[in-house]
Scaffold this active site. Structure first.
Site, PDB file in Angstrom:
ATOM      1  N   GLY A 120     -22.577  -8.146 -12.733  1.00  0.00           N
ATOM      2  CA  GLY A 120     -22.820  -9.771 -12.904  1.00  0.00           C
ATOM      3  C   GLY A 120     -22.061 -10.574 -11.799  1.00  0.00           C
ATOM      4  CD  GLU A 172     -13.375  -4.209 -11.286  1.00  0.00           C
ATOM      5  OE1 GLU A 172     -13.695  -5.210 -11.196  1.00  0.00           O
ATOM      6  OE2 GLU A 172     -12.828  -3.569 -12.209  1.00  0.00           O
ATOM      7  CD  GLU A 181     -16.471 -12.224 -13.482  1.00  0.00           C
ATOM      8  OE1 GLU A 181     -15.293 -11.639 -12.875  1.00  0.00           O
ATOM      9  OE2 GLU A 181     -17.223 -11.865 -14.095  1.00  0.00           O
ATOM     10  CG  MET A 187     -15.475  -8.305  -8.001  1.00  0.00           C
ATOM     11  SD  MET A 187     -14.880  -7.497  -9.323  1.00  0.00           S
ATOM     12  CE  MET A 187     -13.363  -7.377  -8.973  1.00  0.00           C
ATOM     13  CG  ASN A 210     -13.821 -10.637  -5.357  1.00  0.00           C
ATOM     14  OD1 ASN A 210     -13.504  -9.305  -5.641  1.00  0.00           O
ATOM     15  ND2 ASN A 210     -14.881 -10.891  -5.381  1.00  0.00           N
TER      16      ASN A 210
END
Ligand code: TRP
Ligand code: ZN
Length: 885
Positions: free
Chosen positions: A270, A129, A307, A272, A274
């Site tokens: 910070g 991203e 997340e 991600m 995924n």
């Protein structure tokens, strides 16, 4: 400026993709300097595309070495395609679905931009991203192209015994010859390529399991550096609580057999989200009482939740294009805020969230970088992961909840999940779900997504004793922002209360006699008046309870009325707000007095007295009292003053008030300091953390008082600290002053923590905040310290970031030395990591509000950046906007 100006992307230019990719097969041969990536893309024409058939296939790709291209197994010759530094174009492709095979080579070791595939302390990891996947292979790198993925990863067994991918593990084994092994992962959920991830490295882990609401078992693992396993326990605990919470609160269940989290040291942001493989900055995973502060524990809990929550708000439903970023980020921040509020104290959580919104987003909104929650144009999307998209975006979701009420809001969320699962959606889709679920019209509310700037609500109250009627009048003032001089009035939900002279809440009744049960008034016009009947005596109004909208309230309450609210408001957020308003007003007065060379007026002592009473009320929890005791920051005062800002005067006023508070409330604060100490061994829970926060807030003010006993207390707090919360807080106070033990404390901290790359960042940050004149020379010297590295974002944030954002006096030195230092760092970093460089440059965003001398110096520094050749698009966009005033 730049000769070839980078391209601007516009929302209005959105077109559906010409081609879709249904499935992606990837095969990585991991190698530190030459990784081979083989990709096979199952491509077909998009039936929904508005372009004529037979269009060229254009794929994004950057910094790739192309090894070969084939269609349906037939290699293309160089004349069949064209490659430039941003694209691969194949003019003729089959009309029927086909498979495009690509071989690319990349160099992870050299990748210091930390986008695409790179290495962090020897671990292979990815960050895709927003547009990093194009640094792995050629691909239509846009979030509305959704594919299933199968990923095979091969690596040297000793170098990378752990191989992780998205989705579920399928197969693993050793290669017949040599020292290499492989793993195959399959992700059955169609996703955009920005959610792709892989990890390869020598990592340890902690494991647990979670049973979902429908009884499925999920294997959970958190991967960390060897020897740090114990520090992953809190993250694992936070993950399980997040999974349970999303089931209970939103009915959302996890959808794979495994959920993996990996902590890496070098990371631009910070964390991600995924799919099935979250990758984190290790400072947001690793925590132990000795090495992490309560604030660290708290942010780990909320970012792990954030997340995880993306799995539904971001992954299962993703964004159609990057202009819709708030669709996933604002919504997911709202969800993590609600989670933290449920896990901890809801009022304290709201205070923290509003503090953050004001200090970051309100500042952004008032300057050259202001943009709507849904921007209409960008050059570099990485520049739009902003407080406006995240924090204000979350406030817009919260306002929808306030307008609809909790039940209809939940129905709207359910409908959104039901309708758009597996899709790439827009803000329009999101709002429509709430409209359809509730029957309410949100078309007026939608303006919030497109209009930048913080509205000001000017309020006044009139009371008619004879009619027993109160009248609240509101005017919306909508300040201009870059490119948008005239604004329309917004739909603003304002939660209010009226408090009678006896301190009792007055039931809100309209003229018609109808009760306003939730206290929410709906402002929709530029000016609006609300009348309330049966009001027995002249009331004190409590406006914007719980901060029901992201606006500034202007209401001329007297100091006595603020004191009254601090003692009686049944809305605890607004009690704190009254104290905060009073403190701010006092500090602004003190700055004025200093400017005129006059003695401060009597307001300060009135404020301190009222603060003492509020803090002394024993029905408040410790964390809440700690928030009361925190004076507005210097940056907060600068924002409120808004023009001709002199950070030197603000610094002095701040010190004066802290000292006056410490002196006047000395015995109260000493009592809190002695009593608030949590008993027993360290626990990161909210209650114990609140006690430590209260003690440390008392310590801050007592240190400002500055008696010999206060110095001794501070030294003791540092040298006898039993946890990092106390140790770090004391270090920061010691490093900010001229305490006799300052150097000794810094030296001890360094010696004790020099081998811990996370803890040592506290040491860099503490020195970056030093408000005295040698600061810049010392910080420059620290950039050459062996533990500092310009390519490690956490180090840059700790030293350069803390200096530029927190050290108001030294960054804003009138001679411009602070600006010069930061500008030079920005340019140095821009050569290899443009996102981090652009983020550091944002420290200048309020330069236009400074007094003339500093404003000129800041402008010179910015112009120096702007005229530097070969700027990245990231830095170019930020600096141009800042100079475009
Ligand atoms: N989507 C991430 C989040 O908010 C943000 C993020 C992580 C990010 N790394 C990034 C954004 C790199 C841009 C670039 O949870
Ligand atoms: Zn996010």
């Amino acid at each position: 400026m730049k000769p070839d100006t980078p391209r601007t992307h516009r929302l209005k230019d959105y077109r559906p993709p010409a081609y879709l990719v249904d499935h992606v097969d990837l095969d990585f041969a991991l190698d530190p300097t030459r990784t081979e990536v083989r990709a096979a893309l199952k491509i077909r024409r998009n039936p929904a595309a508005d372009a004529p058939a037979g269009k060229a296939l254009i794929l994004d790709g950057e910094q790739l070495e192309l090894g070969g291209v084939a269609i349906d197994g037939k290699p293309l010759s160089p004349g069949d395609y064209a490659v430039d530094d941003k694209t691969l174009t194949i003019p003729k492709v089959p009309a029927k679905p086909f498979t495009l095979s690509l071989t690319t080579f990349i160099n992870p070791e050299e990748n210091k931009a930390l986008q695409g595939l790179y290495r962090s302390r020897g671990v292979f990891c990815t960050q895709c991203e927003a547009e990093g996947f194009r640094r792995i292979t050629y691909f239509p790198d846009r979030p509305d192209v959704l594919s299933t993925y199968t990923c095979r990863i091969e690596a040297d067994t000793a170098l990378a015994p752990i191989l992780l991918g998205n989705g579920n593990p399928v197969e693993r084994g050793k290669l017949a010859r040599g020292t290499r092994h492989f793993a195959v992962w399959h992700d059955p959920h169609p996703k955009p390529c920005y959610l792709f991830a892989l990890v390869g490295g020598d990592l340890a882990h902690v494991a647990s399991t979670f049973k979902t609401m429908s009884g499925r078992k999920v294997d959970l693992k958190v991967y960390v550096e060897h020897g740090k396993e114990a520090r992953a326990a809190w993250a694992m605990d936070s993950l399980k609580r997040s999974m349970r919470w999303d089931e209970r609160r939103f009915g959302r269940e996890y959808d794979l057999d495994v959920f993996n989290i990996v902590a890496v040291s070098d990371f631009n942001m910070g964390a991600m989200e995924n799919k099935g493989l979250n990758i984190f900055n290790d400072r947001l995973i690793l925590a132990s009482p000795e090495t992490a502060t309560d604030a660290n524990f708290e942010s780990i809990e909320s970012v792990v939740a954030h997340e995880y929550f993306h799995n539904w708000t971001g992954n299962r439903i993703t964004c159609r294009d990057w202009f819709q970023l708030c669709l996933k980020e604002g919504l997911t921040v709202y969800r993590d805020q609600e989670f933290s509020a449920d896990e901890r104290s809801a009022t304290v959580q709201r205070i923290l969230d509003v503090r953050l919104l004001r200090s970051t987003q309100f500042t952004e909104d008032a300057g050259p970088l202001a943009h709507p929650v849904r921007p209409e144009a960008f050059i570099e999307i990485n520049n739009f992961y902003t407080p406006t998209v995240y924090e204000k975006g979350a406030e817009l979701v919260r306002m929808i909840e306030t307008i609809l009420g909790r039940e209809d809001f939940r129905r709207g969320m359910d409908l959104y999940f039901e309708r758009h699962d597996g899709e790439a959606a827009t803000i329009e889709d999101f709002l429509k779900s709430f409209e359809d679920a509730s029957g309410r019209d949100l078309s007026h509310f939608k303006l919030w997504y497109g209009q930048a700037g913080t509205p000001e609500l000017v309020c006044s109250l009139a009371y008619d004793k004879a009619k027993k009627q109160a009248e609240l009048k509101f005017e919306q003032v909508l300040p201009p922002t870059p490119g948008e001089s005239k604004k329309k009035p917004l739909h603003i939900p304002v939660r209010v209360g009226l408090i009678g002279a006896n301190g009792q809440e007055i039931a809100l009744k309209r003229e018609t006699g109808e009760a306003i049960e939730d206290g929410v008034l709906h402002l929709t016009k530029r000016t609006q008046t609300f009348r309330f009947s049966d009001v027995p005596s002249s009331p004190v109004p409590s406006i914007l309870r719980g901060f029901s909208a992201p606006v500034n309230v202007t209401f001329n309450l007297s100091d006595r009325e603020l004191e009254f609210l601090m003692a009686h408001d049944s809305d605890l957020f607004n009690r704190w707000q009254a104290a905060n308003t009073y403190a701010t007003r006092t500090l602004v007065d003190m700055v004025k007095s200093l400017r005129k060379g006059e003695k401060p007026n009597g307001r300060a002592s009135g404020f301190v007295k009222a603060l003492g009473i509020a803090v002394g009320l024993d029905d408040h929890e410790a964390a809440y009292r700690a928030e009361l005791l925190k004076l507005p920051s210097q940056a907060d005062i600068a924002r409120v003053i808004g023009r001709n800002v002199d950070p030197g005067l603000i610094f002095r006023a701040h010190r004066q008030l802290a000292k006056l508070t410490g002196t006047t409330l000395g015995s109260l604060l000493e009592g809190l300091y002695d009593e608030a100490k949590p008993s027993g061994s360290f626990s990161p829970d909210a209650k114990s953390a609140g006690q430590r926060a209260l003690r440390n807030a008392a310590l801050t003010l007592l240190t400002a008082r500055g008696t010999a006993a206060d110095e001794a207390r501070l030294a003791n707090h540092f040298f006898k600290a039993g946890n990092m919360t106390d140790e770090q807080h004391a270090l920061m106070l010691l490093a900010a002053g001229s305490h006799p033990a300052r150097e000794k404390a810094l030296a001890r901290f360094h010696d004790r923590w020099k081998d811990d790359h996370l803890v040592i960042d506290f040491w860099f940050a503490a020195q970056a905040q030093y408000p005295q004149r040698p600061a810049i020379a010392q910080i420059k010297a620290l950039t050459r310290h062996p533990l500092f590295s310009l390519t490690a974002p956490n180090k840059v944030r700790a030293l350069v970031g803390t200096f530029a954002m927190q050290n108001q006096v030294q960054f804003h030195r009138p001679d411009g030395a602070g600006y010069d230092f930061v500008a030079k760092q920005v340019l140095a970093i821009d050569r290899f990591n443009p996102s981090i460089a652009a983020r550091m440059l944002v420290a200048f965003r309020s330069w236009h509000t400074l007094e003339a001398e500093r404003r000129a110096a800041a402008k010179t520094a910015l112009q120096g950046v702007a005229k530097t050749p070969n700027l990245s698009a990231d830095v170019y966009e930020i600096v141009s906007k800042m100079l475009d005033q």
